[in-house]
Design an enzyme around this catalytic site. Structure first.
Site, PDB file in Angstrom:
ATOM      1  N   LYS B  78      -2.019   0.064   4.697  1.00  0.00           N
ATOM      2  CA  LYS B  78      -0.556   0.074   4.646  1.00  0.00           C
ATOM      3  C   LYS B  78      -0.064   1.087   5.674  1.00  0.00           C
ATOM      4  O   LYS B  78      -0.671   2.163   5.821  1.00  0.00           O
ATOM      5  CB  LYS B  78      -0.118   0.470   3.242  1.00  0.00           C
ATOM      6  CG  LYS B  78       1.375   0.446   2.997  1.00  0.00           C
ATOM      7  CD  LYS B  78       1.668   0.832   1.552  1.00  0.00           C
ATOM      8  CE  LYS B  78       3.138   0.738   1.203  1.00  0.00           C
ATOM      9  NZ  LYS B  78       3.390   1.061  -0.216  1.00  0.00           N
ATOM     10  N   SER B 153       6.111  -2.322  -2.549  1.00  0.00           N
ATOM     11  CA  SER B 153       6.290  -2.194  -1.128  1.00  0.00           C
ATOM     12  C   SER B 153       5.028  -2.495  -0.314  1.00  0.00           C
ATOM     13  O   SER B 153       5.123  -2.655   0.900  1.00  0.00           O
ATOM     14  CB  SER B 153       6.746  -0.774  -0.803  1.00  0.00           C
ATOM     15  OG  SER B 153       5.760   0.158  -1.187  1.00  0.00           O
ATOM     16  N   SER B 177       4.157  -0.301  -6.460  1.00  0.00           N
ATOM     17  CA  SER B 177       4.056  -0.873  -5.112  1.00  0.00           C
ATOM     18  C   SER B 177       2.683  -1.402  -4.711  1.00  0.00           C
ATOM     19  O   SER B 177       2.555  -2.039  -3.657  1.00  0.00           O
ATOM     20  CB  SER B 177       4.519   0.147  -4.070  1.00  0.00           C
ATOM     21  OG  SER B 177       5.916   0.217  -4.034  1.00  0.00           O
TER      22      SER B 177
END
Lengths: 94, 494
Positions: B78, B153, B177
């Site tokens: 990420k 996210s 997330s």
């Protein structure tokens, strides 16, 4: 509950955010809705909770304060939008 | 070679010399080239550096060297996790041009075990969001239906795993997330106990809530990734010194005698009926294997959304104060003062959701409002934590839906409050610091449903035991785009 546009402007100043007039109006409405939702916090009954507000991990995690050289000094400085030698360049503040 | 090979399978094969890391990588890179123009999971694919790395691993193996536990496994990060020399954007314009001057602890750990990092995945700006629509660059699509969001996210990481572009990825979980996008994309996602995985080199969002966790296609791979990523880091003061247990060993433990709690507050009409049905069926299948199931209560769940959306924005408003355009990012010029320059840089560099949360946090921490919001939210948090302490005296794990419903369409949740409510089942674990895992438990209308297990702090072993049993009992849905799956996306992108 809702918040006034003056409060929105004041908070934006505290947060160091320039907002357009449209943004300020939008946040006034959206933050009002979110803060309305949070009204339930006023009913939190925390009697007898003293002492249980501890952090999720123990705080006694200090280590020796022994300095180590940071090997990537140049890579760090290379990220600066403006620099002078090995200094970050900022505006004159005084 | 099939791209469906797991991380564990790749590591075993490359470690034994049966597979070449370079070939494994090329298969995945080809898949990224084929699918990512439509899914857009990656912000940046670092093909050259990955190829170099894979070749070096093969050479080391050929020269008789022994490879680590992630030998040749292609992994995506990420883009709020630092890898030295690569850009870290956090999905934001404000960090334009920033290159990480050091490796995060998790990257050091993956590299020590001979993983191959392939690139950085898309996210909601600074990890604030539940759909990846808040990325400053572009939204990512859900591989199961390209008109829908992958969740967020960590949506890029979830979509990359669900489409077979990589077998494993890292995300970060502040309020769900990792688990929510894992649920939306039909993959496994773990939010470890607070302090289990070092956060050095993770860009901070809400420091009392943030944890890095893996997203994988199988429970075994999640256990493998966590066993590498977890462990003490003296350079993260919130990192736990406790040694990691043997997660791989817990996979075969079975659920006979395991006590599973169904928290009443998570099954009271908040979830879509079809989601709730599949979760209950999953739990029933574990009951047939000898687990006992009881209803329990977590009475302060009702305050979770409010507590979270006070605490997380407060911490964010403080953490994000560092983005001022002085040491990195975009410098603003032409204001009347230094402070005005900061405000211009931040006003134009941050996107709408980040500004909204910084404003919310600044408001809640400002004079006159602190006790009404932050003070009370901390008390609600303590009560939520105590609910879990009480309930883990009675049961080993809790089972809940990961999210109230399946993946929603782009722009469906335009109102911030509607988006915030989508986190209702995941944020409690962050507030309490306990671990959670989302595992697929079926499909409804062609979209995956996630089942979440929660356990007491540092009992990830119980999560893996439960999740592995469920995986054996109810095999996970075959990914879209898988060879022989006979199903492409249900819709082409608009």
């Amino acid at each position: 509950m809702g918040i006034s546009i003056d409060i929105v402007r004041k908070v934006a100043r505290l947060a160091r955010l320039t907002l357009t007039a449209d943004e300020a109006a939008l946040y006034q409405s959206q933050l009002g809705t979110v803060l309305d939702h949070m009204a339930d916090l006023s009913s939190v009954d925390a009697a007898g909770l003293a002492g249980t507000l501890a952090a999720p991990v123990p705080a006694d995690v200090l280590r020796e304060d022994s300095p180590e050289p940071f090997e990537a000094r140049e890579e760090l400085l290379a990220n600066a939008p403006e620099r002078e030698g090995s200094y970050f360049k900022v505006r004159k503040v005084l | 070679m099939s791209p469906d090979l797991s991380a564990s399978g790749i590591a075993a094969g490359v470690g034994a010399g049966r597979l070449s890391a370079a070939e494994v990588l090329e298969t995945r890179l080809a898949r990224i080239r084929e699918l990512d123009p439509r899914i857009r999971a990656f912000l940046k694919v670092h093909e050259d550096s990955a190829r170099c790395r894979a070749r070096a691993l093969d050479e080391r193996r050929a020269a008789g060297g022994r490879l680590g536990r992630l030998a040749g496994v292609p992994i995506a990060l990420k883009d709020n996790i630092h890898a030295r020399g690569w850009e870290t954007t956090c999905g934001s314009k404000i960090l334009q041009g920033f290159r990480a001057p050091f490796d995060s602890e998790v990257v050091e750990r993956l590299m020590r075990e001979d993983a191959v990092l392939v690139g950085k995945t898309n996210l909601d700006e600074f990890a604030m969001g539940s759909s990846t629509e808040n990325s400053a660059f572009f939204p990512t699509a859900n591989p199961w239906d390209l008109d829908r969001v992958p969740g967020g996210s960590s949506g890029g990481s979830a979509a990359a795993v669900a489409s077979g572009m990589v077998p494993a990825a890292l995300g970060s979980d502040t309020g769900g997330s990792v688990r929510q996008p894992a649920g939306f994309c039909g993959v496994v996602g773990v939010k470890p106990t607070y302090g289990l995985v070092s956060r050095r080199g993770l860009v901070a969002f809400a420091s009392s809530l943030d944890q890095i966790g893996p997203l994988t296609a199988t429970v075994e791979d999640a256990a493998l990734m966590l066993s590498v990523a977890g462990g003490h880091d003296p350079k993260d003061s919130t990192s736990s010194p406790r040694p990691l247990p043997d997660y791989a060993g817990s996979l075969s433990g079975g659920v006979r005698g395991l006590r599973i709690g169904l928290p009443r507050e998570y099954f009271t009409g908040g979830a879509h009926p079809e989601t709730e049905k599949l979760v209950r069926e999953g739990v029933a299948s574990l009951e047939r294997l000898g687990a006992s199931v009881v209803e329990v209560s977590l009475p302060h769940t009702k305050h979770a959304i409010s507590a979270y959306y006070v605490i997380a924005p407060c911490e964010a408003s403080s953490n994000l104060a560092r983005f001022d355009g002085v040491r990195y990012g975009v410098r603003a010029r032409g204001g009347l003062s230094l402070e005005e320059d900061y405000a211009v840089a931040r006003g134009s560099g941050f996107g709408p959701e980040v500004k909204r949360r910084v404003m919310l946090g600044t408001y809640a921490l400002s004079a006159g409002y602190y006790d009404a919001y932050y003070g009370r939210a901390q008390k609600a948090r303590a009560l939520i934590r105590r609910d879990f302490e009480d309930v883990f005296g009675k049961v080993d794990v809790l089972a809940t839906p990961t999210s109230p419903a399946t993946a929603f369409r782009f722009n469906e949740k335009a109102e911030p409050m509607a988006m915030y409510l989508a986190d209702i089942f995941t944020i409690t674990a962050n507030l309490a610091g306990i671990p959670g895992i989302s595992v697929p438990c079926g499909l409804t209308q062609g979209l995956p449903v996630g089942l979440q297990f929660l356990a007491d702090s540092f009992r990830e072993d119980l999560l893996f035991r439960s999740a592995a049993a469920l995986e054996r009992e109810r095999p996970f849905p075959v990914f879209p785009f898988a060879e022989g799956a006979g199903q492409g996306p249900r819709h082409e992108p608009a």
